[in-house]
Design a protein around this motif. Structure first.
Motif, PDB file in Angstrom:
ATOM      1  N   HIS A  50      44.756  44.067  34.545  1.00  0.00           N
ATOM      2  CA  HIS A  50      44.350  42.688  34.831  1.00  0.00           C
ATOM      3  C   HIS A  50      43.359  42.670  35.989  1.00  0.00           C
ATOM      4  O   HIS A  50      43.590  43.301  37.025  1.00  0.00           O
ATOM      5  CB  HIS A  50      45.581  41.854  35.185  1.00  0.00           C
ATOM      6  CG  HIS A  50      45.334  40.385  35.213  1.00  0.00           C
ATOM      7  ND1 HIS A  50      44.641  39.755  36.226  1.00  0.00           N
ATOM      8  CD2 HIS A  50      45.704  39.395  34.352  1.00  0.00           C
ATOM      9  CE1 HIS A  50      44.598  38.457  35.992  1.00  0.00           C
ATOM     10  NE2 HIS A  50      45.232  38.208  34.864  1.00  0.00           N
ATOM     11  N   ASP A  52      42.128  41.494  39.149  1.00  0.00           N
ATOM     12  CA  ASP A  52      42.703  40.659  40.202  1.00  0.00           C
ATOM     13  C   ASP A  52      42.386  41.183  41.599  1.00  0.00           C
ATOM     14  O   ASP A  52      43.190  41.044  42.515  1.00  0.00           O
ATOM     15  CB  ASP A  52      44.215  40.539  40.017  1.00  0.00           C
ATOM     16  CG  ASP A  52      44.918  41.895  40.037  1.00  0.00           C
ATOM     17  OD1 ASP A  52      44.238  42.925  40.205  1.00  0.00           O
ATOM     18  OD2 ASP A  52      46.153  41.927  39.871  1.00  0.00           O
ATOM     19  N   SER A  53      41.217  41.782  41.779  1.00  0.00           N
ATOM     20  CA  SER A  53      40.875  42.292  43.110  1.00  0.00           C
ATOM     21  C   SER A  53      40.537  41.158  44.075  1.00  0.00           C
ATOM     22  O   SER A  53      40.755  41.280  45.277  1.00  0.00           O
ATOM     23  CB  SER A  53      39.699  43.276  43.018  1.00  0.00           C
ATOM     24  OG  SER A  53      38.547  42.639  42.481  1.00  0.00           O
ATOM     25  N   ALA A  56      43.315  35.166  44.234  1.00  0.00           N
ATOM     26  CA  ALA A  56      43.463  34.350  43.019  1.00  0.00           C
ATOM     27  C   ALA A  56      43.108  32.893  43.236  1.00  0.00           C
ATOM     28  O   ALA A  56      42.700  32.209  42.290  1.00  0.00           O
ATOM     29  CB  ALA A  56      44.894  34.465  42.497  1.00  0.00           C
ATOM     30  N   THR A  62      37.115  34.790  41.759  1.00  0.00           N
ATOM     31  CA  THR A  62      37.948  35.220  40.636  1.00  0.00           C
ATOM     32  C   THR A  62      37.269  34.922  39.302  1.00  0.00           C
ATOM     33  O   THR A  62      37.342  35.741  38.376  1.00  0.00           O
ATOM     34  CB  THR A  62      39.324  34.524  40.676  1.00  0.00           C
ATOM     35  OG1 THR A  62      39.152  33.104  40.731  1.00  0.00           O
ATOM     36  CG2 THR A  62      40.131  34.966  41.870  1.00  0.00           C
ATOM     37  N   TYR A  66      36.575  37.558  36.388  1.00  0.00           N
ATOM     38  CA  TYR A  66      37.076  37.375  35.025  1.00  0.00           C
ATOM     39  C   TYR A  66      35.938  37.449  34.005  1.00  0.00           C
ATOM     40  O   TYR A  66      36.104  37.998  32.916  1.00  0.00           O
ATOM     41  CB  TYR A  66      37.780  36.025  34.890  1.00  0.00           C
ATOM     42  CG  TYR A  66      39.018  35.845  35.736  1.00  0.00           C
ATOM     43  CD1 TYR A  66      39.596  36.912  36.425  1.00  0.00           C
ATOM     44  CD2 TYR A  66      39.608  34.591  35.884  1.00  0.00           C
ATOM     45  CE1 TYR A  66      40.720  36.743  37.215  1.00  0.00           C
ATOM     46  CE2 TYR A  66      40.733  34.405  36.671  1.00  0.00           C
ATOM     47  CZ  TYR A  66      41.281  35.477  37.336  1.00  0.00           C
ATOM     48  OH  TYR A  66      42.392  35.292  38.116  1.00  0.00           O
ATOM     49  N   TRP A  72      39.773  41.201  28.982  1.00  0.00           N
ATOM     50  CA  TRP A  72      40.613  40.106  29.478  1.00  0.00           C
ATOM     51  C   TRP A  72      41.586  39.596  28.415  1.00  0.00           C
ATOM     52  O   TRP A  72      42.795  39.485  28.659  1.00  0.00           O
ATOM     53  CB  TRP A  72      39.718  38.974  29.967  1.00  0.00           C
ATOM     54  CG  TRP A  72      40.458  37.797  30.537  1.00  0.00           C
ATOM     55  CD1 TRP A  72      40.791  36.647  29.907  1.00  0.00           C
ATOM     56  CD2 TRP A  72      40.971  37.687  31.864  1.00  0.00           C
ATOM     57  NE1 TRP A  72      41.470  35.811  30.747  1.00  0.00           N
ATOM     58  CE2 TRP A  72      41.592  36.423  31.969  1.00  0.00           C
ATOM     59  CE3 TRP A  72      40.954  38.526  32.981  1.00  0.00           C
ATOM     60  CZ2 TRP A  72      42.187  35.982  33.135  1.00  0.00           C
ATOM     61  CZ3 TRP A  72      41.556  38.080  34.153  1.00  0.00           C
ATOM     62  CH2 TRP A  72      42.161  36.829  34.218  1.00  0.00           C
TER      63      TRP A  72
END
Length: 254
Positions: A50, A52-53, A56, A62, A66, A72
């Motif tokens: 996922h 998510d670095s 969020a 983000t 994405y 994804w």
């Protein structure tokens, strides 16, 4: 002369299981434990991929991350498969325990309803997060500058919808885990500590539901999330080992 309600009222003892054959209880318990553990593993493995670095709740960062993710939708499908396996394990476990009529029977029924509702909400959540949000952020990233503000607002609205769905899904999953844990403790077919750990993991998910609904994916959710993961790891492994390597339960004791 026999008195009514004494000898005649007792059912004959169940025949012992044939050597080398599992009792129906043991086979079903192994199925429940394997499904639950597999669901946990699949969810964790899918989550490793996922994106998510970025923080969020930092939506510009983000959303850009994405949009760059090429897997994804596949990741979220994997997470859904993991949740489906976990919920299936809980449902099989509730059937295996065969609680007698009374408060525990209703607890098991409510636990099953909560589990099914949690899976339905998770399917809707992954459709919003894994499909709708991905298309929205892709459109935002590719939009011309005059359109970016509108595209971003659309993506952010979908994000807020995700918050709400994840909040209620966490509430229902936490309720299902808590009620199933209570049934495990009362039934005493496996270690009662497994039931207590299940209930604690349920409380962790209830806390996640409240925090996500109030603050989104904020740092305040870190501890409940880690607690839920660790507790679920422990009870799924313990249940798996107990089901596959513990002493078999005679069929007459089911």
């Amino acid at each position: 002369m026999k008195k009514f309600g004494t000898e005649d009222s007792h059912s004959p003892p169940a025949a012992p299981a044939e050597p080398g054959r599992l009792s129906p209880h043991r086979g079903s318990l192994r199925l429940a434990a394997t499904l639950a553990f597999a669901g946990f593993v699949v969810s964790v493995v899918a989550g490793l991929f996922h994106a998510d670095s970025a923080s969020a709740n930092d939506h510009p960062a983000t959303f850009a991350e994405y949009a760059r993710s090429g897997i994804w939708t596949a990741v979220h499908l994997g997470q859904f498969v993991g949740m489906a396996l976990l919920i299936s394990g809980l449902l099989v476990l509730l059937v295996v325990l065969k609680t007698p009529d009374g408060a525990m029977a209703w607890t098991a029924r409510f636990g099953a309803v909560a589990a099914v509702a949690a899976l339905a909400l998770y399917a809707a959540l992954q459709a919003v997060d894994g499909v709708a949000l991905k298309h929205a952020v892709d459109a935002w990233a590719a939009a011309a500058e005059p359109e970016k503000a509108a595209r971003f607002a659309t993506a952010e609205g979908i994000r807020w919808l995700e918050w709400g769905m994840r909040s209620y899904q966490s509430f229902m999953l936490g309720t299902a885990l808590f009620l199933t844990g209570a049934v495990v403790v009362r039934a005493r077919r496996v270690s009662r500590l497994i039931g207590y750990l299940m209930a604690l993991s349920g409380i962790a998910y209830l806390a996640q539901g409240w925090i996500i609904g109030a603050e989104g994916f904020s740092p305040a959710n870190t501890i409940p999330t880690l607690a839920g993961i660790v507790l679920m790891l422990v009870w799924t492994v313990w249940l798996l080992l107990s089901a596959w390597f513990g002493n078999d339960v005679p069929s007459g004791d089911i």
